[in-house]
Design a protein around this motif. Sequence first.
Motif, PDB file in Angstrom:
ATOM      1  N   ALA A  20       0.870  -1.124  -0.036  1.00 53.44           N
ATOM      2  CA  ALA A  20       0.009   0.007  -0.138  1.00 53.44           C
ATOM      3  C   ALA A  20       0.958   1.350  -0.016  1.00 53.44           C
ATOM      4  O   ALA A  20       1.972   1.349   0.590  1.00 53.44           O
ATOM      5  N   SER A  21       0.523   2.143  -0.721  1.00 54.20           N
ATOM      6  CA  SER A  21       1.411   3.455  -0.813  1.00 54.20           C
ATOM      7  C   SER A  21       0.865   4.480   0.600  1.00 54.20           C
ATOM      8  O   SER A  21      -0.091   4.054   0.951  1.00 54.20           O
ATOM      9  N   LYS A  22       1.837   4.982   0.676  1.00 51.37           N
ATOM     10  CA  LYS A  22       1.700   6.052   1.875  1.00 51.37           C
ATOM     11  C   LYS A  22       0.699   6.887   1.966  1.00 51.37           C
ATOM     12  O   LYS A  22       0.075   7.330   2.919  1.00 51.37           O
ATOM     13  N   GLU A  23       0.439   7.306   0.803  1.00 50.29           N
ATOM     14  CA  GLU A  23      -0.781   8.147   0.405  1.00 50.29           C
ATOM     15  C   GLU A  23      -1.973   7.563   0.882  1.00 50.29           C
ATOM     16  O   GLU A  23      -2.754   7.902   1.462  1.00 50.29           O
ATOM     17  N   PHE A  24      -2.242   6.141   0.375  1.00 49.16           N
ATOM     18  CA  PHE A  24      -3.534   5.391   0.769  1.00 49.16           C
ATOM     19  C   PHE A  24      -3.595   5.261   2.268  1.00 49.16           C
ATOM     20  O   PHE A  24      -4.528   5.236   2.860  1.00 49.16           O
ATOM     21  N   LEU A  25      -2.385   4.975   2.822  1.00 54.18           N
ATOM     22  CA  LEU A  25      -2.421   4.658   4.207  1.00 54.18           C
ATOM     23  C   LEU A  25      -2.703   5.841   5.001  1.00 54.18           C
ATOM     24  O   LEU A  25      -3.682   5.930   5.988  1.00 54.18           O
ATOM     25  N   GLN A  26      -2.223   7.202   4.871  1.00 50.77           N
ATOM     26  CA  GLN A  26      -2.602   8.339   5.605  1.00 50.77           C
ATOM     27  C   GLN A  26      -4.002   8.640   5.328  1.00 50.77           C
ATOM     28  O   GLN A  26      -4.482   9.193   6.110  1.00 50.77           O
TER      29      GLN A  26
ATOM     30  N   PHE B 134       6.023  -5.090   9.555  1.00 53.78           N
ATOM     31  CA  PHE B 134       6.073  -5.795  10.787  1.00 53.78           C
ATOM     32  C   PHE B 134       5.829  -4.285  11.674  1.00 53.78           C
ATOM     33  O   PHE B 134       4.966  -4.248  12.771  1.00 53.78           O
ATOM     34  N   GLU B 135       7.007  -3.390  11.412  1.00 56.69           N
ATOM     35  CA  GLU B 135       6.941  -2.285  12.309  1.00 56.69           C
ATOM     36  C   GLU B 135       5.696  -1.321  12.109  1.00 56.69           C
ATOM     37  O   GLU B 135       5.123  -0.793  13.232  1.00 56.69           O
ATOM     38  N   ILE B 136       5.253  -1.376  10.926  1.00 56.00           N
ATOM     39  CA  ILE B 136       3.828  -0.621  10.599  1.00 56.00           C
ATOM     40  C   ILE B 136       2.734  -1.195  11.544  1.00 56.00           C
ATOM     41  O   ILE B 136       2.043  -0.669  12.172  1.00 56.00           O
ATOM     42  N   MET B 137       2.862  -2.579  11.346  1.00 55.81           N
ATOM     43  CA  MET B 137       1.784  -3.269  12.197  1.00 55.81           C
ATOM     44  C   MET B 137       1.811  -3.172  13.777  1.00 55.81           C
ATOM     45  O   MET B 137       0.666  -2.924  14.460  1.00 55.81           O
TER      46      MET B 137
END
Length: 345
Positions: free
Chosen positions: A14-20, A68-71
């Motif tokens: 997933a792109s940073k834009e989608f995540l944010q 993993f760090e994002i999670m």
Amino acid sequence: MKKHLFSLPFFSKASKEFLQSEYFPFLKEYREFLFDIYFTALIPPFLDDGMGAKLGTKDTFKESMRVFEIMMDVQKRYGIKVSATFNSIKVDPTSQNLEIFIKHLKPLYARGLRSVTIPHYHWMASGRIKQEFPELFVKNTILRKVSRPQNYVDNCEVGFDLINIDRYNLRDRDNLKKLKKAYDKYKVPMSILVNEGCRGNCPAMDEHFELNCSSEVNELYFNQKLAQNTCNAWKRLNPSYRLQSGLMPTHKEDFEEILEYVQVLKLHGRTYQNVLQSSMEIVKRYANGSEFILPGLQKQFEMYNYDPKVLKMWREKIKNCKYECWECDMCDRLQQSARVEELVF
């Protein structure tokens, strides 16, 4: 309305834009409806994944750790349990591989990981995983096709904390009733995948996942030549394909009936962002009390404008049809009832 109901995937690319802009705001708003978030994790001996992910290079390992760090951040920030998926059925269930897995899981457990999916009954029967990780919540994988009540009980008795039952049960109400009886005795929650969209009781599914987990294959099953004779051909040649697929009922009242038997609804979307977005829409619709829960089938119903009487018959029939399409023509009858010429554009 039930809470903490959906097991939502995370799309690793997933792109940073989608995540944010979409994913994180969605988690904040709808977290009370989420049971957990499951994600692809690759550590030895799991170098491959049922959805086609591979761990063959330093960059791939780095990417796995980034996810993993994002999670871990999501779990801390939103209070939603995250769950690492280790589901390659090509990894032999040996004691040696179990010890390798334990060794590489320890750093993740130390960082706060408390939920995983594993593919091996033998490993749970050994008692080693719960011995090394006493706080770990362990799920079985859908790839093992646990379906009959005795299958469920067997998995309960070796210590699985959640049992993923085969999606075939979406259209076998007789078996769901028996599974619910077993649940009432053992109280281990059941989960079922509700929006995969593959052919119901697919004859190619086992081989599909074997190919995705194979170290000799470097592309997703759907992009392989073999798939041109299965999924891709069925979608192209069978007008009733979507009606015969492994999907949760579209209408809310039918959807609620499934929840009388299972406790967690697993959603699809680790491989494609648009599928993840569709899964997010399902959560939104359920939370907001929408009449239609599955966006894809709603669009199909609106496009074809099926005969309401035939649609009502179809909705009732598929509750217990068991995907025995050879002796049933209900999906074909519904498709043939389409009144496209009456649509107003």
